[in-house]
Design a protein around this motif. Structure first.
Motif, short mmCIF file in Angstrom:
data_model
loop_
_atom_site.label_atom_id
_atom_site.label_comp_id
_atom_site.label_asym_id
_atom_site.label_seq_id
_atom_site.Cartn_x
_atom_site.Cartn_y
_atom_site.Cartn_z
N CYS A 6 0.73 -1.18 0.09
CA CYS A 6 0.14 -0.08 -0.09
C CYS A 6 0.87 1.03 0.00
CB CYS A 6 -1.08 0.12 1.25
SG CYS A 6 -2.29 -1.31 1.16
N SER A 7 0.95 1.82 -1.32
CA SER A 7 1.84 2.92 -1.29
C SER A 7 1.13 4.28 -0.75
CB SER A 7 2.17 3.11 -2.90
OG SER A 7 2.72 4.19 -3.08
N ASP A 8 1.38 5.36 -1.14
CA ASP A 8 0.79 6.45 -0.71
C ASP A 8 -0.75 6.65 -0.53
OD1 ASP A 8 3.15 7.06 -1.17
OD2 ASP A 8 3.22 8.99 -1.76
N THR A 9 -1.21 6.71 0.65
CA THR A 9 -2.75 6.85 0.61
C THR A 9 -3.26 7.34 1.97
OG1 THR A 9 -4.68 5.32 0.70
CG2 THR A 9 -2.95 4.27 1.68
N LYS A 10 -4.15 7.88 2.25
CA LYS A 10 -4.66 8.21 3.26
C LYS A 10 -5.39 7.11 4.13
CE LYS A 10 -9.35 9.88 1.79
NZ LYS A 10 -10.26 11.19 1.82
N TYR A 11 -5.79 7.36 5.27
CA TYR A 11 -6.60 6.10 5.78
C TYR A 11 -7.80 5.95 5.07
CZ TYR A 11 -8.71 3.54 9.43
OH TYR A 11 -9.46 2.39 10.39
N GLU A 12 -7.86 4.68 4.60
CA GLU A 12 -9.34 4.44 4.09
C GLU A 12 -9.57 2.67 4.15
OE1 GLU A 12 -12.50 4.05 2.62
OE2 GLU A 12 -11.73 6.11 2.05
N GLU A 13 -10.69 2.43 4.96
CA GLU A 13 -10.88 1.23 5.26
C GLU A 13 -11.67 0.33 3.90
OE1 GLU A 13 -13.31 0.89 8.80
OE2 GLU A 13 -12.07 1.78 9.98
N SER A 14 -11.91 1.06 3.15
CA SER A 14 -12.34 0.39 1.48
C SER A 14 -11.28 -0.79 1.07
CB SER A 14 -12.99 1.47 0.90
OG SER A 14 -12.09 2.09 0.27
N ILE A 15 -9.96 -0.40 1.46
CA ILE A 15 -8.95 -1.10 0.92
C ILE A 15 -8.77 -2.68 1.61
CG2 ILE A 15 -7.71 1.03 0.27
CD1 ILE A 15 -5.53 0.20 2.58
N ILE A 16 -9.23 -2.69 2.93
CA ILE A 16 -9.15 -3.83 3.83
C ILE A 16 -9.57 -5.17 2.86
CG2 ILE A 16 -10.23 -5.00 5.65
CD1 ILE A 16 -10.10 -2.31 7.00
#
Length: 306
Positions: free
Chosen positions: A210-220
């Motif tokens: 997981c490269s640059d990203t804000k906190y986002e639970e949809s990637i789980i």
């Protein structure tokens, strides 16, 4: 069989305190995948005795310079080393133009072909597969189009139990056992049950980047249960508001994603140049997800297949 991640670069926007821009090398059963290629990547490959010409697939998460500015240097070096085999590059829209423009104005005709695949930053997609592994992408949430990458070994064959194999078993029957099949004679009589002569397959391993990203639970859902997760942690918790504004994550946010995704181990990196000592990164992350380690350049992380 190998499944090893080598950290080549661990810093964010600027190199600082001996840390370099993002780059990792993943070796899966002698498939060598380069993940991001920040400035000085080829120097780091040489420093840590990684063989450049073994790299056949390069995955660029997004087009911020700290993730791809080392790419052209590496491409030219492969040319000077007389590479002949195709090089597969996966990247965001615009990367093909960046590459071809530099080749055009340097009047360079490479010794090898570049096979370019444009990523879809909005939907997950399968990028590569063979008999050993499959690689897919999934959307991340950054200021520019950005993708994460998931590397998963395919199911492995059962293992022969040498202690239980009949002494005069034929090669044809061994082949059937490896395929998971029972063995019958010419009249259809059962000779051996597969489960009696074999052991369960070795573990199929997985790694998510997981490269640059804000906190986002949809990637789980895309990273659920992976053995090893790399998740950027650009800032300490005190900079949470700034992390959100710049579409980055903090230590605890990365750890929270790892916890909710039930991963085996978390690696954090992409440290801001404002920090000399990154020890507090580990302290903060471990408070949320204990099995966390720092991305440390030159270190190799092995995932066993036990």
């Amino acid at each position: 069989m190998s499944f090893q991640l080598k950290i080549l670069g661990s810093n964010s926007a600027m190199p600082a305190y001996g840390r370099h821009h993002s780059a990792q090398l993943l070796n899966v059963q002698n498939h060598h995948f380069l993940i991001d290629c920040g400035e000085a990547t080829q120097i780091q490959l040489s420093r840590y005795k990684c063989k450049t010409l073994r790299i056949n697939h390069i995955f660029i998460s997004h087009l911020h310079g700290d993730h791809y500015l080392g790419l052209m240097g590496l491409i030219f070096t492969m040319h000077l080393l007389r590479r002949k085999s195709d090089l597969y590059i996966f990247g965001q829209k615009g990367l093909r133009e960046i590459i071809t423009t530099q080749l055009k104005y340097s009047d360079t005709i490479l010794n090898y072909n570049i096979r370019f695949k444009e990523l879809n930053p909005n939907e997950p997609e399968l990028l590569f597969e063979d008999n050993t592994i499959e690689v897919s992408s999934f959307p991340l949430f950054h200021r520019v189009p950005c993708c994460g990458f998931l590397f998963k070994e395919k199911s492995k064959p059962v293992r022969l139990n040498k202690d239980k194999l009949p002494q005069k078993i034929s090669l044809a029957h061994i082949g059937l056992l490896k395929k998971g099949e029972d063995i019958y004679d010419d009249q259809g009589k059962l000779l051996h049950r597969n489960k009696d002569l074999t052991l369960p397959p070795r573990k199929s391993r997985s790694y998510a980047y997981c490269s640059d990203t804000k906190y986002e639970e949809s990637i789980i859902p895309h990273i659920k249960g992976v053995d090893l997760l790399y998740h950027e942690a650009t800032f300490l918790n005190e900079r949470e508001m700034w992390a959100s504004q710049t579409f980055h994550s903090t230590t605890s946010q990365a750890a929270e994603i790892a916890k909710k995704a039930n991963v085996g181990q978390l690696v954090i990196g992409h440290y801001s140049a404002r920090y000399n000592d990154v020890t507090p990164f580990l302290t903060e992350a471990k408070a949320v997800f204990n099995n966390t380690i720092l991305a440390t350049e030159g270190e190799a992380i092995d995932i066993p297949d036990l």
